[in-house]
Design an enzyme around this catalytic site. Structure first.
Site, PDB file in Angstrom:
ATOM      1  N   TYR A  84       8.767 -48.080-112.667  1.00  9.35           N
ATOM      2  CA  TYR A  84      10.070 -47.850-112.047  1.00  9.35           C
ATOM      3  C   TYR A  84      11.052 -47.372-113.106  1.00  9.35           C
ATOM      4  O   TYR A  84      11.417 -48.126-114.011  1.00  9.35           O
ATOM      5  CB  TYR A  84      10.542 -49.146-111.382  1.00  9.35           C
ATOM      6  CG  TYR A  84      11.889 -49.127-110.716  1.00  9.35           C
ATOM      7  CD1 TYR A  84      12.556 -47.945-110.428  1.00  9.35           C
ATOM      8  CD2 TYR A  84      12.500 -50.320-110.345  1.00  9.35           C
ATOM      9  CE1 TYR A  84      13.796 -47.947-109.804  1.00  9.35           C
ATOM     10  CE2 TYR A  84      13.731 -50.339-109.715  1.00  9.35           C
ATOM     11  CZ  TYR A  84      14.376 -49.152-109.452  1.00  9.35           C
ATOM     12  OH  TYR A  84      15.597 -49.169-108.839  1.00  9.35           O
ATOM     13  N   LYS A 136       8.164 -44.725-109.553  1.00  6.86           N
ATOM     14  CA  LYS A 136       9.372 -44.704-108.730  1.00  6.86           C
ATOM     15  C   LYS A 136      10.453 -44.002-109.520  1.00  6.86           C
ATOM     16  O   LYS A 136      10.912 -44.489-110.557  1.00  6.86           O
ATOM     17  CB  LYS A 136       9.810 -46.112-108.345  1.00  6.86           C
ATOM     18  CG  LYS A 136      11.093 -46.134-107.508  1.00  6.86           C
ATOM     19  CD  LYS A 136      11.572 -47.541-107.212  1.00  6.86           C
ATOM     20  CE  LYS A 136      12.905 -47.496-106.456  1.00  6.86           C
ATOM     21  NZ  LYS A 136      13.458 -48.855-106.215  1.00  6.86           N
TER      22      LYS A 136
END
Length: 305
Positions: free
Chosen positions: A138, A166
């Site tokens: 992420y 992400k």
């Protein structure tokens, strides 16, 4: 546990509902997980940034994961946020989340420490070597103070347990480069910015870990799957329909606005743990107007046009 072959579609970054005394409202958490699954989402993501993970104890963190897993069963995957700026702590949370039944892990990059690329690689590989679950890197520099550059993301993609990225950098050129350079890997890129979900999918992304999907799951699911199926006319229509809400959900620090929206819709109380506070009256009024406007035009009516 639900087998994950790929990360594709819409994964709401769930809120963690609290009572006024700051205790977790597990009954409402269950109801919210059920509401999202019934709306057709492709998975759910508890205890990420939107879930106020920074204010949860480790035990509370795992209790939330267990609650969501017990509610959704094997209907959709549960992707547990388990990151930290401390590699040992992230590893512990990841192992405990796996034991609690999570199907995959979402690992925010180490914040505050500001590691160099070699530190990112060692951090993620340490967890991926020890926990045999699909893992999502992420990247959200606005929260962490450090950007995971494409070279680092591409190197991490070679690990069999590091399966997705992400992307919440706001830099579409960088996101596109990661997609371009990992096309031959078993690796997907998911949007982490709701306003960029459609552009990210258009260059090869496979979906989104979404804030707006908490409030408008049906429209978000339809938009993303229309784009994935090549129906960009319909996807653009829904992108623009959702755009005012997306903008309003980020006028103050996430998850302040989305929790207010959850309260307006009657899904859960808008209470947050300090240091986060309620949405300002001015922004709350505008949010109410936007939500009213969306409710006046149901998704089915839009689809019939």
């Amino acid at each position: 546990m639900t087998a994950i072959d790929e990360f594709r579609g819409v994964y709401p970054a769930m809120c963690t509902p609290f009572h006024e005394d700051d205790s977790i409202d597990f009954e409402t958490l269950r109801a919210d997980a059920r509401r999202l699954v019934d709306a057709g989402v492709d998975g759910v993501v508890p205890v990420g940034s939107t879930g106020e993970s920074a204010t949860l104890t480790h035990d509370e963190h795992i209790e939330v994961v267990e609650c969501v897993v017990s509610e959704v069963g094997d209907e959709v995957p549960v992707i547990a946020g388990s990151g930290s700026n401390n590699t040992r702590e992230a590893l512990d949370l990841s192992q405990r989340s796996a034991a609690a039944g999570a199907d995959a892990l979402l690992l925010i990059s180490p914040y505050y420490n500001k590691p160099e690329p070699a530190g990112f690689i060692e951090h993620y590989r340490t967890i991926a070597d020890a926990v045999d679950l699909p893992q999502i890197v992420y990247n959200v520099p606005s929260r962490t103070g450090r950007n995971i550059l494409p070279d680092t993301a591409v190197e991490l993609a070679s690990h069999p347990n590091i399966r997705a990225y992400k992307a919440a950098s706001g830099d579409l050129n960088q996101i596109s480069e990661v997609i371009e350079r990992t096309r031959d890997e078993d690796f997907q890129v998911l949007s982490g910015d709701d306003g960029l979900t459609l552009p990210v999918v258009s260059v090869g992304g496979t979906g989104t870990i979404s804030v707006v999907a908490n409030i408008e799951p049906e429209r978000t699911v339809e938009m993303v799957h229309a784009a994935l199926d090549g129906d960009y006319e319909r996807a653009r229509e829904l992108h623009h329909r959702l755009a005012p809400l997306v903008r309003q959900l980020f006028v103050e620090t996430n998850p302040i606005p989305v929790k207010e929206a959850m309260g307006i819709r009657g899904y859960s109380a808008p209470h947050l743990r300090l240091p986060l506070t309620r949405l300002s009256d001015e922004h709350a009024t505008e949010l109410e107007h936007i939500l009213d406007d969306l409710e006046r035009e149901p998704v089915a009516a839009e689809a019939d046009r």
